[in-house]
Design a protein around this motif. Sequence first.
Motif, short mmCIF file in Angstrom:
data_model
loop_
_atom_site.label_atom_id
_atom_site.label_comp_id
_atom_site.label_asym_id
_atom_site.label_seq_id
_atom_site.Cartn_x
_atom_site.Cartn_y
_atom_site.Cartn_z
N TYR A 1 6.41 -4.94 -0.18
CA TYR A 1 6.23 -3.47 -0.31
C TYR A 1 6.34 -3.01 1.21
N LEU A 2 5.77 -3.77 2.40
CA LEU A 2 6.19 -3.26 3.67
C LEU A 2 7.59 -3.41 3.92
N ASN A 3 8.23 -4.59 3.53
CA ASN A 3 9.52 -4.87 3.78
C ASN A 3 10.52 -3.85 3.22
N ASN A 4 10.12 -3.06 2.17
CA ASN A 4 10.85 -2.14 1.71
C ASN A 4 10.73 -0.81 2.30
N LEU A 5 9.70 -0.77 2.89
CA LEU A 5 9.72 0.55 4.07
C LEU A 5 9.23 1.75 3.04
N ILE A 6 8.56 1.44 1.86
CA ILE A 6 8.16 2.41 0.87
C ILE A 6 7.34 3.45 1.58
N GLY A 7 6.25 3.17 2.16
CA GLY A 7 5.35 3.97 2.47
C GLY A 7 4.01 3.21 3.27
N CYS A 8 3.13 4.08 3.57
CA CYS A 8 1.78 3.42 4.07
C CYS A 8 0.85 2.67 3.15
N VAL A 9 0.18 1.75 3.77
CA VAL A 9 -0.78 1.06 2.98
C VAL A 9 -2.11 1.06 3.62
N THR A 10 -3.03 1.65 3.02
CA THR A 10 -4.43 1.87 3.69
C THR A 10 -5.38 1.42 2.95
N PHE A 11 -6.36 0.55 3.48
CA PHE A 11 -7.45 0.08 2.81
C PHE A 11 -8.81 0.26 3.66
N GLU A 12 -10.05 -0.16 3.09
CA GLU A 12 -11.33 -0.36 3.84
C GLU A 12 -11.52 -1.77 4.21
N TYR A 13 -11.84 -2.14 5.16
CA TYR A 13 -12.25 -3.35 5.61
C TYR A 13 -13.45 -3.52 6.41
N ASN A 14 -14.54 -4.15 6.24
CA ASN A 14 -15.77 -4.25 6.76
C ASN A 14 -16.27 -2.84 7.56
N GLY A 15 -16.13 -1.98 6.66
CA GLY A 15 -16.65 -0.71 6.86
C GLY A 15 -15.80 0.36 7.74
N TYR A 16 -14.42 -0.30 7.99
CA TYR A 16 -13.31 0.71 8.91
C TYR A 16 -12.29 1.07 7.67
N ILE A 17 -11.82 2.29 8.10
CA ILE A 17 -10.50 2.54 7.58
C ILE A 17 -9.32 1.86 8.23
N CYS A 18 -8.61 1.25 7.56
CA CYS A 18 -7.44 0.47 8.07
C CYS A 18 -6.32 0.73 7.38
N GLY A 19 -5.06 0.45 8.18
CA GLY A 19 -3.80 0.86 7.54
C GLY A 19 -2.57 0.12 8.12
N ILE A 20 -1.30 0.11 7.63
CA ILE A 20 -0.03 -0.14 8.19
C ILE A 20 0.95 0.77 7.73
N ASP A 21 1.51 1.06 8.76
CA ASP A 21 2.66 2.19 8.23
C ASP A 21 3.99 1.57 8.72
N PRO A 22 4.93 1.28 7.57
CA PRO A 22 5.88 0.75 8.08
C PRO A 22 7.05 1.90 8.48
N LEU A 23 7.29 2.00 9.75
CA LEU A 23 8.28 2.78 10.34
C LEU A 23 9.64 2.46 10.17
N ALA A 24 9.74 1.24 10.57
CA ALA A 24 11.30 0.52 10.54
C ALA A 24 10.96 -0.94 10.33
N HIS A 25 12.18 -2.08 10.05
CA HIS A 25 11.83 -3.17 10.15
C HIS A 25 11.49 -3.90 11.23
N ASP A 26 11.52 -3.27 12.28
CA ASP A 26 11.01 -3.84 13.47
C ASP A 26 9.84 -3.02 14.06
N ASN A 27 9.27 -2.17 13.32
CA ASN A 27 8.15 -1.06 13.88
C ASN A 27 7.13 -0.78 12.75
#
Length: 76
Positions: free
Chosen positions: A9-35
């Motif tokens: 999913y991240l390699n295809n740069l489709i969009g942001c992944v968000t989740f909750e972990y240990n009480g925190y809102i977390c995420g990954i936003d794939p802006l480019a293959h190196d960012n």
Amino acid sequence: MMELDIKNYLNNLIGCVTFEYNGYICGIDPLAHDNFNMWCGTKKHTAQSVDEVMKTEFFEGKALENIIDDIMELDY
């Protein structure tokens, strides 16, 4: 979502992944293959590859690949 699914999913740069972990809102936003912007609560980090996203001990001192089973409310 399994580790391979997240990596693809991240390699295809489709969009942001968000989740909750240990009480925190977390995420990954794939802006480019190196960012990939990562956040957990108010902490931020920029990774330069999907492998770095998966292996960096950023989410409360743990790598994404190690906390997949503990993630709450995954949204992608």
